[in-house]
Design an enzyme around this catalytic site. Structure first.
Site, mmCIF file in Angstrom:
data_model
loop_
_atom_site.group_PDB
_atom_site.id
_atom_site.type_symbol
_atom_site.label_atom_id
_atom_site.label_comp_id
_atom_site.label_asym_id
_atom_site.label_seq_id
_atom_site.Cartn_x
_atom_site.Cartn_y
_atom_site.Cartn_z
ATOM 1 N N GLU A 163 0.735 -1.109 -0.027
ATOM 2 C CA GLU A 163 -0.146 0.029 -0.061
ATOM 3 C C GLU A 163 0.676 1.254 0.026
ATOM 4 O O GLU A 163 0.840 2.176 0.963
ATOM 5 C CB GLU A 163 -0.812 0.127 1.184
ATOM 6 N N GLU A 359 -5.533 -8.834 1.590
ATOM 7 C CA GLU A 359 -6.025 -8.564 2.808
ATOM 8 C C GLU A 359 -7.278 -8.264 2.642
ATOM 9 O O GLU A 359 -7.854 -7.674 1.644
ATOM 10 C CB GLU A 359 -5.336 -7.132 3.361
HETATM 11 C C1 FCB Z 1 -4.431 -2.228 5.842
HETATM 12 C C2 FCB Z 1 -2.901 -2.428 6.480
HETATM 13 C C3 FCB Z 1 -2.829 -3.538 7.491
HETATM 14 C C4 FCB Z 1 -3.858 -3.400 8.731
HETATM 15 C C5 FCB Z 1 -5.251 -3.467 7.939
HETATM 16 C C6 FCB Z 1 -6.563 -3.303 8.771
HETATM 17 O O1 FCB Z 1 -4.298 -0.827 5.341
HETATM 18 O O2 FCB Z 1 -2.035 -2.835 5.231
HETATM 19 O O3 FCB Z 1 -1.674 -3.535 7.911
HETATM 20 O O4 FCB Z 1 -3.806 -2.398 9.221
HETATM 21 O O5 FCB Z 1 -5.351 -2.209 6.961
#
Ligand code: FCB
Length: 455
Positions: A163, A359
């Protein structure tokens, strides 16, 4: 057909969020060590000094993972644990820790997916300008080369950068994340560009050392979706998602995918006269873009929620109004399952590369119940809804290679500290003991049947 037979069901974590061992065995400080110790930066002054103590308890975590049938683990390496000064002298004890972690995965039949950069930049590099300094990209190349060389016989799946949208947007745009130094638009773009350059240099290096490596990067940003069952053509939504969401002069506009993925895949920044960074993009050396656009094996997407679009009277789409009391997580993020259908689809339509959901998950106000267990029906409901949509996008033939639940254990949630819990495994922070939540067992059963029962 449902999920592909070899679909990678996994869970994810990040070094600073779980490891602790902040000053142990020669580890150098990172920008997050420094930032979390500054008063007022994190919830109740929480730091990652101990976190989940995964530095000492990773075997226990891997045992739990094995017992749940999770066969893919995405974790990040702490750059300053391996290179305390960011480059130069290697800390052998740091590499030893990751040896034990990687070997522990392999012994249990768990495939490691190594993220190189999940935000813990060596503080020494920050003092030399951090990402604003082009040299940081070359330091990252050196680090990537050390990692690839060290793990070449044991790991083949890599995620370069997690990110950049948060790295630059929150680290330098709104200051909520480390290092918290606010930069001008021009310097934010310059930092952004150096991160992309770091990515390209690392991909080239890893491939040189591990020709069969599978390499991607993890992107986040605004994504649109629709519940309109008639919509079968993504073009309007691609347009809506990438071009029409308000962003000019809009705080946080950099939370978009195309300023990251267009250069990575197409070799140029977006043609977008209204974008804040457009005036600066011609000043960069075009040769950088050929380094940045190395061939990739997949696009990693971190997807938590999206923006619902509804058909507009003019024939296109417009942002849907939210009704009072719409579903939200503990962090107040909207619950929008449709984005796990449209997100991968829109990104695939544009970039034609396989997608990995690197994620996804939700924060809940989890606690230990009277029976000593942690019941988290909210998370189970969230997962059933989102994964049902992911199943549909797989059935529609979009190549999605895997799904990593965020997160394996509760952990240090950046500026929210330990106040937000995203894990399948509850951490009792009084003694760092681990308690699998109901969702962990639900996920275990889902993996065992490869998501067949999802609708
Ligand atoms: C993302 C991050 C991860 C975590 C989630 C909830 O942006 O990559 O580390 O904090 O959010």
């Amino acid at each position: 057909m449902s999920f592909p037979k070899d679909f990678a069901w996994g869970a994810a974590s990040a070094s600073y969020q779980i490891e602790g061992g902040a000053c142990e065995d020669g580890k150098g400080p990172s920008i997050w060590d420094a930032f979390s110790h500054q008063p007022g930066k994190t919830f109740n002054g929480h730091t990652g000094d101990l976190a989940c103590d995964a530095y000492h308890r990773f075997e226990e975590d891997l045992d739990l993972m094995e017992s749940l049938g999770i066969r893919h683990y995405r974790f990040s390496l702490s750059w300053p644990r391996i290179l305390p000064e960011g480059r130069g002298k290697i800390n052998a004890a740091g590499l030893d820790y990751y040896d034990r972690l990687v070997d522990g995965c392999l012994q249990r039949g768990i495939k490691p997916w190594i993220t190189l950069y999940h935000w813990d930049l060596p503080l020494a590099l920050y003092h030399k300008g951090g990402w604003l300094n082009r040299d940081t990209a070359y330091a990252f190349e050196e680090y990537a080369s050390i990692v690839a060389d060290h793990f070449k016989d044991r790991a083949d799946s890599f995620i370069t950068i997690n990110e950049p949208q948060c790295v630059v947007g929150m680290g330098h745009g709104n200051g909520l994340h480390a290092p918290g130094t606010l930069l001008s638009d021009e310097d934010m773009f310059r930092s952004w560009h150096h991160i992309l350059l770091a990515h390209g240099l690392a991909v080239r290096k890893i491939r040189e050392i591990i020709p069969c490596a599978r390499i991607g990067a993890a992107s986040t940003g605004a994504l649109a979706y629709t519940e309109d069952p008639c919509s079968n053509t993504p073009e309007d939504l691609v347009c809506a998602s990438f071009l029409s969401l308000p962003r000019e002069q809009n705080e946080g506009w950099y939370f978009n995918h195309q300023w990251f993925l267009d250069p990575l895949v197409f070799g140029h920044y977006p043609e977008d006269p209204a974008a804040v960074w457009t005036p600066y993009k011609d000043s960069i050396d075009p040769a950088d873009l050929s380094v940045i656009s190395q061939p990739l094996d997949f696009i990693g997407l971190n997807i938590y929620n999206g923006t619902e679009m509804v058909p507009s009277e003019s024939g296109g789409y417009q942002i849907a109004d939210k009704y009072e009391g719409y579903p939200r997580t503990a962090l107040k993020w909207p619950v929008t399952p449709g984005v796990l259908y449209w997100g991968p689809r829109l990104v695939y339509e544009r970039y034609k590369l396989p997608v990995v959901i690197t994620e996804n998950g939700q924060s809940c106000n989890d606690r230990i119940f009277l029976d000593g267990k942690v019941h988290d029906p909210d998370r189970i409901d969230f997962l059933a809804r989102y994964l049902g949509k992911l199943k549909r996008v797989c059935e529609d033939g979009i190549p999605v290679l895997g799904y990593f639940h965020w997160s394996f254990t509760d952990n240090f949630e950046w500026y929210s500290g330990y106040d937000d819990r995203f894990g399948l495994i509850y951490i009792d922070y009084r003694d760092c003991s681990r308690i699998p939540k109901d969702s962990a067992r639900w996920y275990r059963d889902l993996i065992a049947e490869n998501g067949e029962s999802l609708s």
